[in-house]
Design an enzyme around this catalytic site. Structure first.
Site, PDB file in Angstrom:
ATOM      1  N   ASP A 126       0.836  -1.204   0.000  1.00  0.00           N
ATOM      2  CA  ASP A 126       0.000   0.000   0.000  1.00  0.00           C
ATOM      3  C   ASP A 126       0.873   1.258   0.000  1.00  0.00           C
ATOM      4  O   ASP A 126       2.117   1.168   0.058  1.00  0.00           O
ATOM      5  CB  ASP A 126      -0.924  -0.043   1.234  1.00  0.00           C
ATOM      6  CG  ASP A 126      -2.312   0.492   0.904  1.00  0.00           C
ATOM      7  OD1 ASP A 126      -2.411   1.348   0.007  1.00  0.00           O
ATOM      8  OD2 ASP A 126      -3.274   0.050   1.553  1.00  0.00           O
TER       9      ASP A 126
ATOM     10  N   ASP B 185     -10.895   2.442  -3.096  1.00  0.00           N
ATOM     11  CA  ASP B 185     -11.279   1.175  -2.459  1.00  0.00           C
ATOM     12  C   ASP B 185     -12.707   0.787  -2.820  1.00  0.00           C
ATOM     13  O   ASP B 185     -13.618   1.605  -2.742  1.00  0.00           O
ATOM     14  CB  ASP B 185     -11.240   1.318  -0.928  1.00  0.00           C
ATOM     15  CG  ASP B 185      -9.833   1.460  -0.405  1.00  0.00           C
ATOM     16  OD1 ASP B 185      -8.891   1.541  -1.208  1.00  0.00           O
ATOM     17  OD2 ASP B 185      -9.689   1.490   0.834  1.00  0.00           O
TER      18      ASP B 185
HETATM   19  C1  GLA Z   1      -6.129   1.139   1.831  1.00  0.00           C
HETATM   20  C2  GLA Z   1      -6.271   0.134   0.706  1.00  0.00           C
HETATM   21  C3  GLA Z   1      -7.280  -0.939   1.070  1.00  0.00           C
HETATM   22  C4  GLA Z   1      -6.826  -1.634   2.353  1.00  0.00           C
HETATM   23  C5  GLA Z   1      -6.629  -0.615   3.452  1.00  0.00           C
HETATM   24  C6  GLA Z   1      -6.002  -1.231   4.683  1.00  0.00           C
HETATM   25  O1  GLA Z   1      -7.308   1.852   2.025  1.00  0.00           O
HETATM   26  O2  GLA Z   1      -6.635   0.746  -0.499  1.00  0.00           O
HETATM   27  O3  GLA Z   1      -7.417  -1.883   0.021  1.00  0.00           O
HETATM   28  O4  GLA Z   1      -5.633  -2.340   2.094  1.00  0.00           O
HETATM   29  O5  GLA Z   1      -5.793   0.468   3.046  1.00  0.00           O
HETATM   30  O6  GLA Z   1      -5.830  -0.323   5.718  1.00  0.00           O
END
Ligand code: GLA
Length: 391
Positions: free
Chosen positions: A130, A193
């Site tokens: 990430d 997301d």
């Molecule tokens: C970000 C990512 C998600 C997930 C969260 C975890 O928002 O885009 O897919 O991995 O972090 O905290």
């Protein structure tokens, strides 16, 4: 293809009482691994368990290594790797290129080699990295550098980079990072997301709604380097059956990684049937590895999506993105597709009904309900068309 903790189980760390079935711990991973194997998911291709955020202890251990939360992962990560590998499943893990993860757990910064080696020693096969808590300018060096650290371990580890999700233009155009992603990463999260509702899923579909095969993002996808529109929401609470079918059909057109994030212990038969549709999985996994795109009606609700497949086949999704009334006819004109044989005849297979419909020579018209799709595979046929249908 596999199962991933994040959307359904987020950062649930309280394992007491009812939380025992929902918290991020080793039992959850093992339960889902068992379901993948025993309920036919693994054999259909869903052969990975991926843990997302919130697995690490808040601090590194005395030797500076990453270590899991001892209460939730008492057996340690290597033992989870063994459990999964014994079941012919791959082990996916999560970290962050910055100093900490999005949920505030230990990140990779300053420890690329040590962490890559630690993950390799646990038998990790896949890592999502990430991009919280790192500035975007540094990502140009950091993402390739961590890829090199992974390669130096000698263990093949699939490298998922969330880099574009943090860039203003998602690594396209003036961001100038798409070429680096293709070179250094195996897949990458381009966009926001996914969440368990149609507004989220359709915003992702709209981002993927490129109307040409020469689009920069469409071109970037291919074997070994894929665009990732995020997890499937099939089996959760927010989508109707026709919306679940729409997401699954379009993720196949997108050549997207297929990650489930649902409770496989309680999933409904209808959601399971969608996820286990072998013909649609075959489109998703097509060996040519070309990403599909929106072919016609792209600025309207009545869209035709197309993906070129091996052996000269094509996958077609007719999507009615409207949400008022009963439905409409949608027409596809094969003669307008540059890469299909001119004046060819095509057998038409309805992929949700799992039925051969006949042969077409000219345009193909179908009635599609609102908020729904119909999906077809076209294959070249020696015989003349007999089908010009509205079904
Ligand atoms: C970000 C990512 C998600 C997930 C969260 C975890 O928002 O885009 O897919 O991995 O972090 O905290």
């Amino acid at each position: 293809m596999g199962w991933m903790t994040w959307e359904r189980y987020t950062c649930t760390t309280d394992c007491s009482g009812e939380g025992a079935k929902r918290c991020i711990n080793e039992q959850l991973l093992k339960d889902m691994a068992d379901r993948l194997v025993e309920d036919g998911f693994r054999d259909a291709g869903y052969a990975q368990i991926s843990i997302d955020d919130c697995w690490p202890a808040k601090e590194r251990d005395a030797s500076g290594r990453q270590t899991p939360d001892p209460n939730r992962f008492p057996s340690g990560m290597a033992s989870i790797g063994d459990y999964l590998h014994e079941k012919q499943l791959k082990f996916g893990i999560y970290s962050d290129i910055g100093s900490s993860t999005c949920a505030g757990y230990t990140g990779l910064k300053g420890n690329f080699d040590l962490d890559a080696q630690t993950f390799a020693s646990w038998g990790v096969d896949y890592i999502k990295v990430d991009g919280c808590n790192e500035n975007t300018a540094d990502m140009f060096n950091d993402y390739p550098a961590f890829g090199k650290a992974l390669n130096s371990t000698g263990r093949p580890i699939v490298y998922s980079c969330s880099w574009p999700a943090y860039m203003a233009h998602r690594c396209e155009g003036s961001d100038k990072c798409m070429a680096s992603l293709v070179e250094h990463c195996n897949l990458w999260r381009n966009f926001d997301d996914v969440a368990d509702g149609w507004a989220s899923v359709s915003s992702i579909i709209n981002f993927w709604k490129r109307n040409s095969s020469s689009d920069e993002m469409v071109q970037a996808g291919g074997p070994g380097h894929w665009n990732d529109p995020d997890m499937l929401m099939v089996g959760n609470f927010g989508l109707s059956e026709s919306e679940e079918q729409t997401q699954f059909a379009l993720w196949a057109i997108f050549a997207a990684p297929l990650f489930l994030s649902t409770d496989l212990r309680t999933i409904s038969e209808s959601s399971k049937a969608i996820l286990l549709n072998k013909e649609i999985i075959a489109v998703n996994q097509d060996q040519l590895g070309k990403q599909g795109y929106c072919f016609s009606g792209c600025s309207s609700d009545l869209r035709v999506w197309i993906r070129e497949l091996e052996n000269g086949d094509a996958a077609i999704v007719m999507q009615n993105a409207g949400n008022f009334g009963d439905g409409s006819n949608i027409t596809f004109h094969p003669s307008l597709v540059k890469w299909l044989p001119k004046n060819g005849n095509f057998n038409v297979r309805d992929m949700y009904a799992q039925k051969d419909l006949g042969t077409i020579t000219g345009p193909l018209t179908f009635y599609v309900h609102v908020s729904s799709v119909r999906m077809f595979r076209l294959s070249a046929s020696p015989s003349e068309g007999n089908l010009a249908v509205v079904v």
